[in-house]
Design an enzyme around this catalytic site. Structure first.
Site, PDB file in Angstrom:
ATOM      1  N   CYS A  51      -3.941   2.288  -1.305  1.00 40.86           N
ATOM      2  CA  CYS A  51      -2.936   2.745  -0.060  1.00 40.86           C
ATOM      3  C   CYS A  51      -1.453   2.168  -0.333  1.00 40.86           C
ATOM      4  O   CYS A  51      -0.883   2.320  -1.410  1.00 40.86           O
ATOM      5  CB  CYS A  51      -3.562   2.351   1.244  1.00 40.86           C
ATOM      6  SG  CYS A  51      -2.721   3.225   2.968  1.00 40.86           S
ATOM      7  N   GLU A 106      -8.667   6.747  -2.336  1.00 39.02           N
ATOM      8  CA  GLU A 106      -8.759   5.728  -1.285  1.00 39.02           C
ATOM      9  C   GLU A 106      -9.867   6.424  -0.416  1.00 39.02           C
ATOM     10  O   GLU A 106      -9.964   7.340   0.294  1.00 39.02           O
ATOM     11  CB  GLU A 106      -7.614   5.374  -0.439  1.00 39.02           C
ATOM     12  CG  GLU A 106      -8.022   4.348   0.683  1.00 39.02           C
ATOM     13  CD  GLU A 106      -6.979   3.944   1.393  1.00 39.02           C
ATOM     14  OE1 GLU A 106      -6.963   3.126   2.338  1.00 39.02           O
ATOM     15  OE2 GLU A 106      -6.051   4.977   1.506  1.00 39.02           O
ATOM     16  N   LYS A 150      -9.121  -4.286  -1.333  1.00 38.54           N
ATOM     17  CA  LYS A 150      -7.607  -4.292  -0.927  1.00 38.54           C
ATOM     18  C   LYS A 150      -7.153  -5.532  -0.137  1.00 38.54           C
ATOM     19  O   LYS A 150      -7.775  -5.965   0.451  1.00 38.54           O
ATOM     20  CB  LYS A 150      -7.496  -3.129   0.124  1.00 38.54           C
ATOM     21  CG  LYS A 150      -6.095  -3.243   0.392  1.00 38.54           C
ATOM     22  CD  LYS A 150      -5.991  -1.892   1.542  1.00 38.54           C
ATOM     23  CE  LYS A 150      -4.512  -1.401   1.892  1.00 38.54           C
ATOM     24  NZ  LYS A 150      -4.382  -0.225   2.945  1.00 38.54           N
TER      25      LYS A 150
END
Length: 541
Positions: free
Chosen positions: A416, A301, A366
């Site tokens: 994440c 990430e 995301k």
């Protein structure tokens, strides 16, 4: 203390003094020791709730509420202690304010724990005898627990951190049924084992302490629970062998994970970004020194600490990709200019897939953003709180579950803590993903238990959907997980390295993927029914 007989016509013996609170504290300690990161003594998971169960059914409303508060606060503060260091170091919080934030979060999660104690105690108290109460616990406890776990996992964006079943992540033979009902089914089984062992201990105690105990056994519920657990165990054994065979026969792809180990306080420094790129390129070069060359490189990430569209350092990355004829999947911030909208620039926490020429040709944004980490809820009222992510502006959530296609790889990306939300991986699998890829940066957790928690929860996404899983973390834990949940490789924390693995690309769907995710919802909807029938039974008695 005044007591009554334990015959079928009697009421339950109450608990007075500090006894229920001592039992609650003992359960909290056992649960803490069972969780990974501190000790990881997972067998304790199967007895940890017995002290708490032994108090339920004999408490007042106030006692059951305080028992739940005591157990939950001790457990969740020990589970989430690392939040203080994160908020102090990266959020600029005063230590007292950071401790208050930890307490507030632990208290919120404890609300569900206390609600479990209050509801379970109320329903069990409706039984006219201890024997009936303990037998009823076998039905009530797992249903209540899982229903409330599900509620905690969706309300206010959800905090499904380390539900009980996750502690078994290193025991693949015990978690295969996750492809039926998800990790919630494994937690359900854990609670069933606790309740069954408690029933057994209680009945042994009753047999030796009361001449009339034999009439109060109620064998049917424990026998049914025992048979259910045997069926789940048998299914896990057979399913493990079946998936192992399927994995051996399917297509594969060689993938390299690169763990850059970039310190968090340097990650967004403009003066350090070239060193960051050089670090990833140098480590990636090692991946090609192995006998099997990777078809796909995976960086963590925000491995690129800049916006690629306007960064000269992208030329270095393109040159490397072209020289090694490889695809690259990397985390990076990204922005889109949309002048026709009210917000002209949208910022994303993205995963970019670069083709053999180094061109970005596919992207995942995301979707489940971290509150106060990637955006500030109620910013108008909480203007004094800044996001922990050191980038200008809040991120915008993505809205697509489509996998990123890299030749024969269809990667369902989890950025994440998206990996702790089962439905994201499930929907990506439904959309055609044959591999799950988790890009994360756990640097701010430090040498705490949090990276182990995050890794444990991620492992379950592989079993639930029967997909190989690749995880690239900035500072660890990175690794590879098979569709059976076996951890094929995992890295140590704070080590810079690159490692390769041949990953299976399965494509069939599990029951969980198709509808088993509703198991926890079913438990939640059954709670009013349990309350109704327990009250009705009390009136009849």
């Amino acid at each position: 203390m005044t007591t009554t007989s334990t015959s079928t016509a009697s009421t339950l013996e109450p608990l007075n003094g500090y006894s229920p609170y001592i039992r609650a504290l003992l359960s909290a300690v056992l649960l803490t020791l069972a969780m990974p990161g501190i000790t990881g003594w997972w067998p304790l998971l199967f007895i940890a709730l017995i002290p708490l169960f032994s108090a339920l059914g004999r408490l007042s409303i106030q006692q059951s509420l305080f028992t739940g508060l005591l157990c939950g606060l001790l457990y969740y503060t020990s589970l989430l202690y690392w939040i203080i260091a994160v908020l102090k170091r990266y959020g600029g919080f005063h230590p007292a304010l950071a401790a208050a934030a930890l307490f507030a979060l632990a208290f919120y999660m404890t609300v569900y724990f206390s609600l479990f104690c209050v509801l379970a105690n109320h329903m069990l108290a409706q039984s006219a005898s201890r024997g009936k109460s303990v037998a009823l616990l076998l039905l009530i406890a797992p249903t209540l627990w899982i229903g409330l776990d599900f509620l905690r996992g969706i309300l206010f964006t959800g905090i499904p951190w380390m539900d009980l079943g996750y502690a078994l992540y290193r025991q693949p033979l015990l978690i295969q049924a996750a492809d039926l009902g998800g990790h919630h089914l494994i937690s359900f089984a854990v609670i069933l084992v606790n309740a069954l062992l408690f029933w057994l201990a209680d009945r042994i105690h009753a047999f030796f302490s009361s001449a009339s105990a034999g009439s109060d056994y109620h064998f049917a519920p424990p026998v049914i629970v025992f048979l259910l657990l045997v069926c789940l165990g048998g299914y896990s054994t057979v399913r493990y062998q079946q998936i192992s065979s399927d994995t051996a026969a399917t297509d594969t792809a060689i993938i390299s994970v690169v763990q850059g180990n970039i310190e968090q306080h340097l990650k967004w420094s403009p003066h350090h970004k070239e060193k960051t790129v050089d670090q990833y390129l140098s480590l990636s070069a090692h991946a090609f020194q192995e006998e099997d060359k990777p078809a796909l490189l995976v960086w963590p990430e925000t491995a690129l600490p800049f916006y690629p569209a306007r960064e000269p350092l992208m030329d270095k990355i393109r040159d490397f990709i072209q020289a090694h004829d490889v695809l690259l999947l990397t985390g990076s911030p990204y922005f889109i200019v949309t002048p026709q909208e009210q917000t002209p620039v949208s910022y994303y926490n993205s995963a970019l897939l670069l083709d053999h020429s180094g061109r970005v040709y596919s992207r995942y944004n995301k979707q489940h953003l971290v509150p106060f980490g990637e955006y500030v809820p109620l910013r108008t009222y909480l203007w004094f709180i800044k996001p922990l992510v050191e980038i200008v502006g809040d991120f915008t959530p993505g809205d697509s579950f489509k996998p990123l296609v890299a030749e024969n790889i269809k990667a369902g990306v989890l950025i994440c803590f998206e990996s702790i939300f089962p439905d994201i991986a499930r929907q990506e699998t439904t959309e055609g993903a044959n591999l799950l890829v988790n890009l994360t940066n756990d640097a701010w957790y430090g040498e705490s238990s949090a990276p182990y928690h995050s890794w444990a929860m991620t492992v379950f996404r592989a079993v639930e959907n029967r997909r190989g899983l690749v995880r690239a973390a900035n500072t660890g834990i990175s690794g590879f997980v098979s569709p059976t949940g076996e951890i094929l490789q995992e890295t140590a924390l704070f080590k810079a390295l690159a490692t390769n693995a041949k990953m299976p690309l399965l494509s069939h769907h599990t029951l969980f993927t198709c509808g088993g995710y509703r198991f926890a919802i079913l438990c939640l909807t059954l709670i009013p029914t349990l309350l109704y029938f327990s009250a009705r039974k009390k009136r009849k008695e």
